[in-house]
Design a protein around this motif. Sequence first.
Motif, PDB file in Angstrom:
ATOM      1  N   UNK A 164       0.906  -1.209  -0.018  1.00  0.00           N
ATOM      2  CA  UNK A 164       0.013  -0.090  -0.217  1.00  0.00           C
ATOM      3  C   UNK A 164       1.053   1.171  -0.053  1.00  0.00           C
ATOM      4  N   UNK A 165       0.232   2.340  -0.810  1.00  0.00           N
ATOM      5  CA  UNK A 165       1.267   3.510  -0.916  1.00  0.00           C
ATOM      6  C   UNK A 165       0.084   4.506  -0.315  1.00  0.00           C
ATOM      7  N   UNK A 166       0.259   5.300   0.737  1.00  0.00           N
ATOM      8  CA  UNK A 166      -0.469   6.072   1.295  1.00  0.00           C
ATOM      9  C   UNK A 166      -0.161   7.523   0.902  1.00  0.00           C
ATOM     10  N   UNK A 167      -1.023   8.211   0.227  1.00  0.00           N
ATOM     11  CA  UNK A 167      -0.754   9.666  -0.215  1.00  0.00           C
ATOM     12  C   UNK A 167      -1.061  10.676   0.854  1.00  0.00           C
ATOM     13  N   UNK A 168      -0.214  11.288   1.221  1.00  0.00           N
ATOM     14  CA  UNK A 168      -0.294  12.522   2.138  1.00  0.00           C
ATOM     15  C   UNK A 168      -0.038  13.716   1.906  1.00  0.00           C
ATOM     16  N   UNK A 169      -0.474  14.718   2.505  1.00  0.00           N
ATOM     17  CA  UNK A 169       0.080  16.096   2.087  1.00  0.00           C
ATOM     18  C   UNK A 169      -0.407  16.848   0.950  1.00  0.00           C
ATOM     19  N   UNK A 170      -1.510  16.499   0.379  1.00  0.00           N
ATOM     20  CA  UNK A 170      -2.109  16.987  -0.796  1.00  0.00           C
ATOM     21  C   UNK A 170      -2.348  18.372  -0.800  1.00  0.00           C
ATOM     22  N   UNK A 171      -2.015  19.288  -1.761  1.00  0.00           N
ATOM     23  CA  UNK A 171      -1.973  20.760  -1.336  1.00  0.00           C
ATOM     24  C   UNK A 171      -2.047  21.380  -2.774  1.00  0.00           C
ATOM     25  N   UNK A 172      -2.908  22.437  -3.253  1.00  0.00           N
ATOM     26  CA  UNK A 172      -2.796  23.155  -4.354  1.00  0.00           C
ATOM     27  C   UNK A 172      -2.785  24.532  -3.691  1.00  0.00           C
ATOM     28  N   UNK A 173      -1.884  25.492  -4.527  1.00  0.00           N
ATOM     29  CA  UNK A 173      -1.516  26.693  -4.023  1.00  0.00           C
ATOM     30  C   UNK A 173      -2.973  27.728  -4.031  1.00  0.00           C
ATOM     31  N   UNK A 174      -3.390  28.278  -2.941  1.00  0.00           N
ATOM     32  CA  UNK A 174      -4.783  29.073  -2.949  1.00  0.00           C
ATOM     33  C   UNK A 174      -4.932  29.628  -4.137  1.00  0.00           C
ATOM     34  N   UNK A 175      -4.093  30.502  -4.882  1.00  0.00           N
ATOM     35  CA  UNK A 175      -4.522  31.270  -5.896  1.00  0.00           C
ATOM     36  C   UNK A 175      -4.772  30.438  -7.070  1.00  0.00           C
ATOM     37  N   UNK A 176      -4.718  29.131  -7.067  1.00  0.00           N
ATOM     38  CA  UNK A 176      -4.864  27.937  -8.315  1.00  0.00           C
ATOM     39  C   UNK A 176      -5.947  27.090  -7.934  1.00  0.00           C
ATOM     40  N   UNK A 177      -6.594  26.926  -6.724  1.00  0.00           N
ATOM     41  CA  UNK A 177      -7.559  26.420  -6.593  1.00  0.00           C
ATOM     42  C   UNK A 177      -8.773  26.737  -7.400  1.00  0.00           C
ATOM     43  N   UNK A 178      -9.725  25.668  -7.709  1.00  0.00           N
ATOM     44  CA  UNK A 178     -10.961  25.687  -8.530  1.00  0.00           C
ATOM     45  C   UNK A 178     -10.489  25.503 -10.134  1.00  0.00           C
ATOM     46  N   UNK A 179      -9.164  24.988 -10.428  1.00  0.00           N
ATOM     47  CA  UNK A 179      -8.693  24.859 -11.680  1.00  0.00           C
ATOM     48  C   UNK A 179      -8.788  23.436 -11.771  1.00  0.00           C
ATOM     49  N   UNK A 180      -9.059  22.468 -10.796  1.00  0.00           N
ATOM     50  CA  UNK A 180      -9.225  21.207 -10.911  1.00  0.00           C
ATOM     51  C   UNK A 180      -7.733  20.645 -10.808  1.00  0.00           C
ATOM     52  N   UNK A 181      -6.924  21.069 -10.482  1.00  0.00           N
ATOM     53  CA  UNK A 181      -5.346  20.789 -10.513  1.00  0.00           C
ATOM     54  C   UNK A 181      -5.127  19.640  -9.434  1.00  0.00           C
ATOM     55  N   UNK A 182      -6.255  19.536  -8.243  1.00  0.00           N
ATOM     56  CA  UNK A 182      -5.910  18.375  -7.403  1.00  0.00           C
ATOM     57  C   UNK A 182      -6.448  16.980  -8.197  1.00  0.00           C
ATOM     58  N   UNK A 183      -7.522  17.040  -8.924  1.00  0.00           N
ATOM     59  CA  UNK A 183      -7.903  15.862  -9.715  1.00  0.00           C
ATOM     60  C   UNK A 183      -6.786  15.298 -10.706  1.00  0.00           C
ATOM     61  N   UNK A 184      -6.332  16.273 -11.588  1.00  0.00           N
ATOM     62  CA  UNK A 184      -5.251  15.972 -12.415  1.00  0.00           C
ATOM     63  C   UNK A 184      -3.943  15.491 -11.819  1.00  0.00           C
ATOM     64  N   UNK A 185      -3.585  16.142 -10.714  1.00  0.00           N
ATOM     65  CA  UNK A 185      -2.429  16.115 -10.003  1.00  0.00           C
ATOM     66  C   UNK A 185      -2.573  14.632  -9.381  1.00  0.00           C
ATOM     67  N   UNK A 186      -3.528  14.593  -8.657  1.00  0.00           N
ATOM     68  CA  UNK A 186      -3.631  13.060  -8.045  1.00  0.00           C
ATOM     69  C   UNK A 186      -3.786  11.957  -8.978  1.00  0.00           C
ATOM     70  N   UNK A 187      -4.608  12.260 -10.045  1.00  0.00           N
ATOM     71  CA  UNK A 187      -4.211  11.012 -11.346  1.00  0.00           C
ATOM     72  C   UNK A 187      -2.936  10.819 -11.591  1.00  0.00           C
ATOM     73  N   UNK A 188      -1.974  11.716 -11.720  1.00  0.00           N
ATOM     74  CA  UNK A 188      -0.713  11.491 -11.948  1.00  0.00           C
ATOM     75  C   UNK A 188       0.183  10.801 -10.824  1.00  0.00           C
TER      76      UNK A 188
END
Length: 309
Positions: A241-265
């Motif tokens: 198992x690989x547990x992901x921690x510390x997911x973060x998106x810069x505040x001024x870039x939130x709302x751009x779906x960077x977390x989805x594409x970033x987590x996919x990567x």
Amino acid sequence: MVQDAAALLDGRAGGRVLGDVDLASALAVCARDAVGSVLATARLEQAVGSSLRAAGGALWGYEEDHELLGICFAGANMVPVIPVDDPRVVSRALDAFAGLARGQGRRCSSIVGPADAVLGLWGRLRYFWPAAREVRDDQPSMVIEHAPLVPADPRVRRSRPEEFDVVLPACVRMFTEEVGYSPVSGPGGPYETRVHGLIAQGRSFVRIDPTGPAPQDWRRDRRPPGDVVFKAELGAVAGGVAQVQGVWVAPDRRGERLSESGMAAVVQIARGEVAPLVSLYVNNYNARALASYRAVGFRQVGTYATVLF
């Protein structure tokens, strides 16, 4: 109420301090719940190659009829693992661990792991330990064991050692937002050392977007000018198992779906090169993060809890 609780915390038979000789049995206990126990398993796997002392903590066990049924790793974080279905056995194990914990006093910064065990242990200790700063009692534990359902961001990659000075501020901002205080203690401090280690192990992932023209010596330095706009780490890797921690998106870039594409990567790289099963846990009130992880393909398999001191 306090007297009733005190009667339970008597270090009852069945609970004992385990040693290096018990590591194989302890790992077998953890294997019964690989996702729930990954934080403890990571420490135990480290201890197999060195020792429990080198892994940074003590290991407690609970036995009945000479069978090890539960363990608790007591280090900077206290992680109870009791993967049995009988609530009476779980209760007796928690009584034993609480007795051992009360005997040594609070040394950990948190109790974290499967919610039933964490909250049951804290319920026995809260009369005797200093008050918790926060109790997060509902943190969905999620996994993905297939390819992500959204396209991976091709700009998300492993952090490079020479990028430490760029990555560290993003890590500090994430930690401060999440926990409420800065973890910084200066060069060579434990948090800085951990960030260095995750980068060196290839377990730190970032997307760095340029912020201006590259200096003339950029190719020599191999570090473009820019800021981290997405980051995540594989904070614990053990037991497949690989547990992901510390997911973060810069505040001024939130709302751009960077977390989805970033987590996919991150999922794509982790499943291909680290472990077949990727997990994480998230606060239940973080609706945006939950929606993002579900869009990537994560599903809930349990619940974590965290008691912060």
